[in-house]
Design an enzyme around this catalytic site. Structure first.
Site, PDB file in Angstrom:
ATOM      1  N   LYS A   1     -18.933  13.840  39.984  1.00  0.00           N
ATOM      2  CA  LYS A   1     -19.994  12.840  40.074  1.00  0.00           C
ATOM      3  C   LYS A   1     -19.530  11.603  40.864  1.00  0.00           C
ATOM      4  O   LYS A   1     -18.329  11.441  41.115  1.00  0.00           O
ATOM      5  CB  LYS A   1     -20.440  12.465  38.652  1.00  0.00           C
TER       6      LYS A   1
ATOM      7  N   TYR B   1     -31.816  17.473  38.145  1.00  0.00           N
ATOM      8  CA  TYR B   1     -31.832  17.200  36.700  1.00  0.00           C
ATOM      9  C   TYR B   1     -33.240  17.285  36.107  1.00  0.00           C
ATOM     10  O   TYR B   1     -33.506  16.668  35.063  1.00  0.00           O
ATOM     11  CB  TYR B   1     -31.227  15.825  36.412  1.00  0.00           C
TER      12      TYR B   1
ATOM     13  N   PHE C   1     -32.831   8.715  29.372  1.00  0.00           N
ATOM     14  CA  PHE C   1     -31.799   8.339  30.345  1.00  0.00           C
ATOM     15  C   PHE C   1     -32.038   8.912  31.741  1.00  0.00           C
ATOM     16  O   PHE C   1     -31.208   8.756  32.639  1.00  0.00           O
ATOM     17  CB  PHE C   1     -30.406   8.743  29.843  1.00  0.00           C
TER      18      PHE C   1
ATOM     19  N   ARG D   1     -16.503  24.232  30.902  1.00  0.00           N
ATOM     20  CA  ARG D   1     -17.016  23.216  29.980  1.00  0.00           C
ATOM     21  C   ARG D   1     -15.929  22.763  28.998  1.00  0.00           C
ATOM     22  O   ARG D   1     -15.877  21.594  28.601  1.00  0.00           O
ATOM     23  CB  ARG D   1     -18.274  23.708  29.255  1.00  0.00           C
TER      24      ARG D   1
ATOM     25  N   THR E   1     -19.852  15.764  26.380  1.00  0.00           N
ATOM     26  CA  THR E   1     -20.650  14.835  27.195  1.00  0.00           C
ATOM     27  C   THR E   1     -20.226  13.387  26.941  1.00  0.00           C
ATOM     28  O   THR E   1     -20.032  12.617  27.876  1.00  0.00           O
ATOM     29  CB  THR E   1     -22.147  14.979  26.822  1.00  0.00           C
TER      30      THR E   1
ATOM     31  N   ARG F   1     -13.049  14.618  30.766  1.00  0.00           N
ATOM     32  CA  ARG F   1     -13.848  13.462  30.333  1.00  0.00           C
ATOM     33  C   ARG F   1     -13.062  12.538  29.413  1.00  0.00           C
ATOM     34  O   ARG F   1     -13.169  11.312  29.504  1.00  0.00           O
ATOM     35  CB  ARG F   1     -15.138  13.951  29.676  1.00  0.00           C
TER      36      ARG F   1
ATOM     37  N   ASN G   1     -19.593  10.226  33.434  1.00  0.00           N
ATOM     38  CA  ASN G   1     -18.606  11.088  32.777  1.00  0.00           C
ATOM     39  C   ASN G   1     -17.941  12.071  33.743  1.00  0.00           C
ATOM     40  O   ASN G   1     -17.548  13.165  33.361  1.00  0.00           O
ATOM     41  CB  ASN G   1     -19.247  11.792  31.570  1.00  0.00           C
TER      42      ASN G   1
ATOM     43  N   HIS H   1     -19.883  17.413  36.151  1.00  0.00           N
ATOM     44  CA  HIS H   1     -20.994  18.221  35.632  1.00  0.00           C
ATOM     45  C   HIS H   1     -20.570  19.679  35.638  1.00  0.00           C
ATOM     46  O   HIS H   1     -19.866  20.118  36.532  1.00  0.00           O
ATOM     47  CB  HIS H   1     -22.233  18.070  36.514  1.00  0.00           C
TER      48      HIS H   1
ATOM     49  N   GLU I   1     -28.749  26.132  39.540  1.00  0.00           N
ATOM     50  CA  GLU I   1     -27.976  25.011  40.094  1.00  0.00           C
ATOM     51  C   GLU I   1     -27.189  25.431  41.336  1.00  0.00           C
ATOM     52  O   GLU I   1     -27.089  24.666  42.303  1.00  0.00           O
ATOM     53  CB  GLU I   1     -27.043  24.461  39.014  1.00  0.00           C
TER      54      GLU I   1
HETATM   55  P1  ATP Z   1     -23.751  17.857  32.553  1.00  0.00           P
HETATM   56  O1  ATP Z   1     -25.112  18.517  32.508  1.00  0.00           O
HETATM   57  O2  ATP Z   1     -23.671  16.660  33.470  1.00  0.00           O
HETATM   58  O3  ATP Z   1     -22.633  18.823  32.768  1.00  0.00           O
HETATM   59  P2  ATP Z   1     -23.733  17.861  29.705  1.00  0.00           P
HETATM   60  O4  ATP Z   1     -24.294  19.249  29.812  1.00  0.00           O
HETATM   61  O5  ATP Z   1     -22.499  17.646  28.912  1.00  0.00           O
HETATM   62  O6  ATP Z   1     -23.450  17.250  31.122  1.00  0.00           O
HETATM   63  P3  ATP Z   1     -26.444  16.940  29.308  1.00  0.00           P
HETATM   64  O7  ATP Z   1     -27.006  16.801  27.955  1.00  0.00           O
HETATM   65  O8  ATP Z   1     -26.865  18.087  30.170  1.00  0.00           O
HETATM   66  O9  ATP Z   1     -24.853  16.867  29.182  1.00  0.00           O
HETATM   67  O10 ATP Z   1     -26.746  15.572  30.073  1.00  0.00           O
HETATM   68  C1  ATP Z   1     -26.653  15.489  31.477  1.00  0.00           C
HETATM   69  C2  ATP Z   1     -26.001  14.200  31.864  1.00  0.00           C
HETATM   70  O11 ATP Z   1     -26.853  13.135  31.485  1.00  0.00           O
HETATM   71  C3  ATP Z   1     -24.687  13.900  31.142  1.00  0.00           C
HETATM   72  O12 ATP Z   1     -23.575  14.484  31.734  1.00  0.00           O
HETATM   73  C4  ATP Z   1     -24.624  12.395  31.264  1.00  0.00           C
HETATM   74  O13 ATP Z   1     -24.204  12.006  32.590  1.00  0.00           O
HETATM   75  C5  ATP Z   1     -26.084  12.015  31.077  1.00  0.00           C
HETATM   76  N1  ATP Z   1     -26.379  11.752  29.669  1.00  0.00           N
HETATM   77  C6  ATP Z   1     -26.467  12.642  28.665  1.00  0.00           C
HETATM   78  N2  ATP Z   1     -26.767  12.056  27.492  1.00  0.00           N
HETATM   79  C7  ATP Z   1     -26.882  10.734  27.785  1.00  0.00           C
HETATM   80  C8  ATP Z   1     -27.190   9.584  27.017  1.00  0.00           C
HETATM   81  N3  ATP Z   1     -27.438   9.646  25.701  1.00  0.00           N
HETATM   82  N4  ATP Z   1     -27.211   8.386  27.656  1.00  0.00           N
HETATM   83  C9  ATP Z   1     -26.975   8.289  28.988  1.00  0.00           C
HETATM   84  N5  ATP Z   1     -26.680   9.344  29.764  1.00  0.00           N
HETATM   85  C10 ATP Z   1     -26.636  10.538  29.175  1.00  0.00           C
HETATM   86 MG    MG Z   2     -25.993  19.711  31.041  1.00  0.00          MG
END
Ligand code: ATP
Ligand code: MG
Length: 138
Positions: free
Chosen positions: A9, A49, A57, A85, A91, A102, A112, A115, A126
């Site tokens: 990112k 996304y 968010f 993962r 996350t 992370r 973080n 992705h 994706e």
């Molecule tokens: P990613 O999809 O980026 O690999 P993830 O699967 O661990 O991460 P998701 O729930 O898919 O998490 O959320 C996508 C992204 O949105 C997160 O990686 C983070 O950057 C952001 N995000 C998730 N939860 C929050 C939150 N509560 N507040 C702010 N940003 C968030």
């Molecule tokens: Mg995700």
């Protein structure tokens, strides 16, 4: 053999940890089969996304993801979705296991560093969002 999409990112690229992330991937035996750097537009980040469209968010996340260049990779290996993962960690970096990307580098639940796709169906969407067949090595 499974594939997954990885993104370093904008925070990871800005802080100069592209090499560190790739080093950890390679050390764990994951193979990189496609890679490029690009700067997403806001609309491209929203398309990527779109599953999170209704989340509170979403605006902030897509602003962040379009704030600077990212490195996008296709990773390949046995059980690579879960394996990657696990390398990334939770996350929320405060809940991530020791030694994960992370835990070591994230500064915020949103910023973080990385992705990774979360299932075979999302990985297929994706990967197709960023790469065509000719851009993935066999
Ligand atoms: P990613 O999809 O980026 O690999 P993830 O699967 O661990 O991460 P998701 O729930 O898919 O998490 O959320 C996508 C992204 O949105 C997160 O990686 C983070 O950057 C952001 N995000 C998730 N939860 C929050 C939150 N509560 N507040 C702010 N940003 C968030
Ligand atoms: Mg995700």
């Amino acid at each position: 053999m499974q594939q997954t999409l990885s993104i370093i990112k904008p925070d990871g690229v800005k802080r100069g940890i592209i090499g560190e992330v790739i080093k950890r991937l390679e050390a764990s035996g994951i193979r990189i089969v496609a890679m490029k750097m690009l700067h997403l537009s806001k609309a491209q980040a929203e398309g990527f996304y779109s599953v999170h469209r209704e989340r509170p968010f979403f605006q902030s996340l897509t602003d962040f993801m379009s704030s600077g260049p990212v490195v996008v990779m296709v990773l390949e290996g046995e059980d690579v979705i879960q394996k990657y993962r696990t390398l990334m960690g939770a996350t929320d970096y405060r809940k991530a296991d020791e030694g994960t990307i992370r835990k070591d580098f994230a500064t915020d639940i949103e910023k973080n560093v990385v992705h990774g796709s979360d299932a075979p169906e999302t990985a297929a969407f994706e990967i197709g969002y960023f790469f065509n067949r000719l851009e993935i090595v066999h």
